[in-house]
Scaffold this active site. Structure first.
Site, PDB file in Angstrom:
ATOM      1  N   GLY A 199       3.526   2.122  -1.661  1.00 41.12           N
ATOM      2  CA  GLY A 199       4.964   1.924  -1.837  1.00 41.12           C
ATOM      3  C   GLY A 199       5.830   2.239  -0.639  1.00 41.12           C
ATOM      4  O   GLY A 199       5.846   1.501   0.347  1.00 41.12           O
ATOM      5  N   GLU A 250       1.091   2.427 -17.422  1.00 38.05           N
ATOM      6  CA  GLU A 250       1.303   1.241 -18.273  1.00 38.05           C
ATOM      7  C   GLU A 250       0.745   1.525 -19.666  1.00 38.05           C
ATOM      8  O   GLU A 250      -0.071   2.434 -19.831  1.00 38.05           O
ATOM      9  CB  GLU A 250       0.502   0.059 -17.701  1.00 38.05           C
ATOM     10  CG  GLU A 250       0.771  -0.253 -16.255  1.00 38.05           C
ATOM     11  CD  GLU A 250       1.964  -1.144 -16.060  1.00 38.05           C
ATOM     12  OE1 GLU A 250       2.311  -1.882 -17.005  1.00 38.05           O
ATOM     13  OE2 GLU A 250       2.562  -1.097 -14.974  1.00 38.05           O
ATOM     14  N   GLY A 301       6.842   6.672 -18.090  1.00 34.77           N
ATOM     15  CA  GLY A 301       6.864   5.388 -17.388  1.00 34.77           C
ATOM     16  C   GLY A 301       5.997   5.367 -16.134  1.00 34.77           C
ATOM     17  O   GLY A 301       6.033   4.414 -15.348  1.00 34.77           O
ATOM     18  N   LYS A 308      -5.748  -1.271  -2.838  1.00 34.16           N
ATOM     19  CA  LYS A 308      -5.084  -0.707  -1.652  1.00 34.16           C
ATOM     20  C   LYS A 308      -6.121  -0.329  -0.599  1.00 34.16           C
ATOM     21  O   LYS A 308      -5.900  -0.499   0.607  1.00 34.16           O
ATOM     22  CB  LYS A 308      -4.247   0.504  -2.059  1.00 34.16           C
ATOM     23  CG  LYS A 308      -3.062   0.114  -2.951  1.00 34.16           C
ATOM     24  CD  LYS A 308      -2.498   1.315  -3.684  1.00 34.16           C
ATOM     25  CE  LYS A 308      -1.370   0.914  -4.625  1.00 34.16           C
ATOM     26  NZ  LYS A 308      -0.977   1.992  -5.531  1.00 34.16           N
ATOM     27  N   GLY A 312       7.429   2.835  -7.393  1.00 36.42           N
ATOM     28  CA  GLY A 312       8.816   2.901  -7.864  1.00 36.42           C
ATOM     29  C   GLY A 312       9.633   1.836  -7.155  1.00 36.42           C
ATOM     30  O   GLY A 312       9.357   1.498  -5.991  1.00 36.42           O
ATOM     31  N   VAL A 328       0.854  -1.194   0.000  1.00 37.65           N
ATOM     32  CA  VAL A 328       0.000   0.000   0.000  1.00 37.65           C
ATOM     33  C   VAL A 328       0.889   1.242   0.000  1.00 37.65           C
ATOM     34  O   VAL A 328       1.686   1.439   0.914  1.00 37.65           O
ATOM     35  CB  VAL A 328      -0.933   0.036   1.234  1.00 37.65           C
ATOM     36  CG1 VAL A 328      -1.832   1.265   1.186  1.00 37.65           C
ATOM     37  CG2 VAL A 328      -1.766  -1.229   1.337  1.00 37.65           C
TER      38      VAL A 328
HETATM   39  N1  NAP Z   1       6.725  -1.393  -9.323  1.00 41.95           N
HETATM   40  C1  NAP Z   1       6.283  -0.698  -8.288  1.00 41.95           C
HETATM   41  O1  NAP Z   1       6.452   0.527  -8.201  1.00 41.95           O
HETATM   42  C2  NAP Z   1       5.563  -1.396  -7.153  1.00 41.95           C
HETATM   43  C3  NAP Z   1       5.237  -0.677  -5.996  1.00 41.95           C
HETATM   44  C4  NAP Z   1       4.625  -1.328  -4.929  1.00 41.95           C
HETATM   45  C5  NAP Z   1       4.295  -2.661  -5.065  1.00 41.95           C
HETATM   46  N2  NAP Z   1       4.603  -3.329  -6.217  1.00 41.95           N
HETATM   47  C6  NAP Z   1       4.241  -4.737  -6.298  1.00 41.95           C
HETATM   48  O2  NAP Z   1       5.452  -5.499  -6.320  1.00 41.95           O
HETATM   49  C7  NAP Z   1       5.271  -6.676  -7.100  1.00 41.95           C
HETATM   50  C8  NAP Z   1       6.328  -6.717  -8.196  1.00 41.95           C
HETATM   51  O3  NAP Z   1       6.203  -5.567  -9.007  1.00 41.95           O
HETATM   52  P1  NAP Z   1       7.341  -5.180 -10.072  1.00 41.95           P
HETATM   53  O4  NAP Z   1       6.960  -3.846 -10.601  1.00 41.95           O
HETATM   54  O5  NAP Z   1       8.680  -5.397  -9.491  1.00 41.95           O
HETATM   55  O6  NAP Z   1       7.043  -6.290 -11.198  1.00 41.95           O
HETATM   56  P2  NAP Z   1       7.968  -6.684 -12.440  1.00 41.95           P
HETATM   57  O7  NAP Z   1       8.952  -5.609 -12.722  1.00 41.95           O
HETATM   58  O8  NAP Z   1       7.037  -7.131 -13.522  1.00 41.95           O
HETATM   59  O9  NAP Z   1       8.780  -7.953 -11.891  1.00 41.95           O
HETATM   60  C9  NAP Z   1       8.208  -9.210 -11.704  1.00 41.95           C
HETATM   61  C10 NAP Z   1       9.328 -10.213 -11.510  1.00 41.95           C
HETATM   62  O10 NAP Z   1       8.756 -11.486 -11.227  1.00 41.95           O
HETATM   63  C11 NAP Z   1       9.364 -12.468 -12.054  1.00 41.95           C
HETATM   64  N3  NAP Z   1       8.395 -13.539 -12.284  1.00 41.95           N
HETATM   65  C12 NAP Z   1       7.206 -13.496 -12.912  1.00 41.95           C
HETATM   66  N4  NAP Z   1       6.593 -14.693 -12.860  1.00 41.95           N
HETATM   67  C13 NAP Z   1       7.430 -15.517 -12.193  1.00 41.95           C
HETATM   68  C14 NAP Z   1       7.382 -16.873 -11.820  1.00 41.95           C
HETATM   69  N5  NAP Z   1       6.332 -17.655 -12.117  1.00 41.95           N
HETATM   70  N6  NAP Z   1       8.421 -17.397 -11.129  1.00 41.95           N
HETATM   71  C15 NAP Z   1       9.505 -16.631 -10.812  1.00 41.95           C
HETATM   72  N7  NAP Z   1       9.603 -15.317 -11.140  1.00 41.95           N
HETATM   73  C16 NAP Z   1       8.577 -14.779 -11.818  1.00 41.95           C
HETATM   74  C17 NAP Z   1       9.756 -11.743 -13.337  1.00 41.95           C
HETATM   75  O11 NAP Z   1      10.783 -12.462 -13.970  1.00 41.95           O
HETATM   76  P3  NAP Z   1      11.515 -11.927 -15.307  1.00 41.95           P
HETATM   77  O12 NAP Z   1      12.313 -10.716 -14.853  1.00 41.95           O
HETATM   78  O13 NAP Z   1      12.368 -13.031 -15.748  1.00 41.95           O
HETATM   79  O14 NAP Z   1      10.409 -11.555 -16.240  1.00 41.95           O
HETATM   80  C18 NAP Z   1      10.214 -10.403 -12.763  1.00 41.95           C
HETATM   81  O15 NAP Z   1      11.545 -10.469 -12.367  1.00 41.95           O
HETATM   82  C19 NAP Z   1       3.821  -6.615  -7.602  1.00 41.95           C
HETATM   83  O16 NAP Z   1       3.010  -7.321  -6.722  1.00 41.95           O
HETATM   84  C20 NAP Z   1       3.496  -5.135  -7.547  1.00 41.95           C
HETATM   85  O17 NAP Z   1       2.108  -4.891  -7.394  1.00 41.95           O
HETATM   86  C21 NAP Z   1       5.236  -2.727  -7.268  1.00 41.95           C
END
Ligand code: NAP
Length: 477
Positions: free
Chosen positions: A179, A235, A232, A250, A353, A177
């Protein structure tokens, strides 16, 4: 003994037998020791917490980097050394922006969870499956889990909190929630003694960025969205952000913590920002408001019965320019909390982020490590039942904007419809003259159902060309 407790006791005694079986492979015995509850030797005297990270994308890679950067200081302050020992990804051949020993990588996330060399699991894959299954496996094996996964927690969070509670391990989720903003810990720990009546947040940076550009640069919605995508912040498919699904998830997580009752994403009323026009924003500005996409959680408690009800919603709202939330600009997030004894609080910062979210993940990991050493764990307590109030029961002030025909008696006809539904007018304004005339009304507090019935009837009036603005108004802080 409840059924669940009986099942747990049975599993523990079978596990204890497995631990005692000298012929079993060491991996199986160590796993069994966790289940048997014999893992209260914390880090088994090693002083090192061995972390298995599931996912190495935005958050996962920033987390691995942050551990490397901060581990010396963390060790000096806690006596615990953090070490990332396994990292699961989907695609082993993808280039990573961080330095990572290839020997740590695997594309089989389940083996990271079951690895006896992994003490704690960080889940930053996202989505429901396989994240849910992996987290349940880790908790069941007695390993604390830190996750940033809002989608998962907003749908099956309570089931996971219960598994963690039964196993007596941490399931921490600060990054899920807003970040980097420490709102989860504030709600679940610091404000545990508060009778919180309302939590109101700007919890989606993408939509706040778009609304800021619309308000400050008079950029139309489509252009502001395109700019957010270029930078960025949004999406390529922006639906989850602009239609309020992300903020709704959230809101469900915060509502569950604050109400102590299960609230899931599907129960959150949501409206997005894609229908907002520059005209809506301009009229709000003229009247002394800014338009923000808000997640609002209202808690009602009946002191006599102890029963409660919760209103959870996400929608654009007019916020007075004097309210602290009005000054939250660009992609920043903020959560405003109203408590009985503490009064009003606001938490502000980067709501998304890689690095801000990784900071929240790391804070949770340190907490879980300290708890492991002490043989304790955090708890959300037991969950009760609260009624989820339908949006029809919401009471708020509203802005209603109409395009009307240039003919005598229009005002009389329109105010007659409002009066017939018991919706009283606090302020009225006419914009333009002749065929371009628009009327705006701000109502006193009115019920959503009465306002919707009013709007429906106004649309039927021959002298009303369209009802083109309907915005809820937040009262002064
Ligand atoms: N980005 C943000 O700002 C942010 C903020 C707060 C919370 N979150 C949460 O944090 C989580 C991750 O977000 P993110 O932005 O870091 O996502 P992301 O950039 O899409 O990264 C996802 C990662 O998971 C890996 N993956 C996907 N399926 C998999 C599997 N079956 N087994 C093993 N690895 C797997 C991917 O591998 P590959 O690299 O090989 O594709 C990638 O490294 C989500 O729940 C999101 O809601 C994100």
């Amino acid at each position: 003994m409840s059924n669940q407790e009986a099942v747990l006791a049975h599993e523990r005694s079978s596990a204890a037998a497995a631990v005692a079986n000298d012929e079993a492979p060491p991996e199986e015995r160590q796993q069994a020791a966790f289940v048997a509850g014999e893992r209260n030797d914390g880090l088994r005297g090693r002083g090192t917490l061995r972390i298995g990270v599931l996912g190495c994308g935005n958050v996962g890679s920033a987390f691995v980097e942050l551990v490397t950067e901060r581990s010396k200081e963390i060790e000096a302050r806690t006596g615990i050394q953090l070490e990332v020992v396994r990292v699961a990804v989907r695609n082993l051949s993808r280039n990573r922006d961080i330095e990572l020993d290839p020997a740590l990588l695997t594309n089989d996330a389940a083996t990271v969870v079951s690895d006896p060399d992994v003490d704690l699991v960080v889940e930053v894959i996202g989505g429901i499956e396989p994240a849910r299954e992996l987290i349940v496996a880790a908790l069941t094996a007695g390993k604390p889990v830190v996750t940033a996964n809002k989608e998962l927690l907003a749908n099956v969070g309570v089931e996971l909190y219960e598994v963690a509670e039964q196993r007596g391990v941490d399931l921490l989720f600060e990054a899920a929630v807003a970040g980097g903003i420490p709102i989860v810990r504030a709600l679940r720990e610091s404000l545990r003694g508060e009778a919180i009546s309302r939590v109101m947040g700007i919890v989606n940076g993408t939509t706040n960025y778009i609304l800021t550009k619309m308000s400050e640069l008079q950029m139309p919605y489509a252009a502001a969205l395109a700019e957010a995508q270029r930078l960025g912040y949004a999406e390529r498919d922006p639906t989850a952000d602009v239609e309020g699904f992300d903020a709704g998830a959230k809101a469900a997580i915060m509502a569950t913590i604050v109400s102590g009752s299960k609230v899931v994403a599907g129960q959150v009323y949501h409206e997005g920002i894609s229908n907002l026009t520059l005209a809506d924003i301009e009229v709000a500005r003229r009247l002394g408001y800014v338009v923000k996409l808000l997640a609002v959680i209202d808690i009602d408690r009946d002191a006599a019965s102890g029963e409660g009800s919760v209103g959870v919603r996400v929608h654009p709202a007019m916020v007075p320019t004097t309210h602290p939330l009005a000054s939250v600009r660009d992609s920043f997030n903020a959560v405003f909390v109203e408590g009985g004894a503490v009064g009003s609080l606001m938490f502000y910062g980067r709501g998304a982020g890689g690095h801000p979210s990784a900071s929240a993940v790391l804070g949770d990991v340190i907490d879980a490590a300290v708890n492991l050493v002490k043989g304790t764990h955090g708890s959300l307590g037991t969950f009760g039942r609260s009624r989820i109030r339908p949006i029809d029961e919401l009471t708020s002030e509203y802005l209603i904007g109409l395009e009307v025909a240039d003919e005598p008696g229009v005002l009389h006809a329109v105010t007659g419809v409002l009066a017939a539904h018991g919706v009283s007018i606090r302020a009225a304004e006419q914009e333009g003259l002749g065929p371009d005339a628009r009327l705006f009304f701000i109502t006193h507090d009115a019920k959503e159902s009465a306002v919707q019935a009013t709007v429906h009837e106004l649309r039927e009036l021959a002298s009303v060309r369209s009802v083109d603005a309907l915005l809820r108004v937040v009262g002064p802080a």
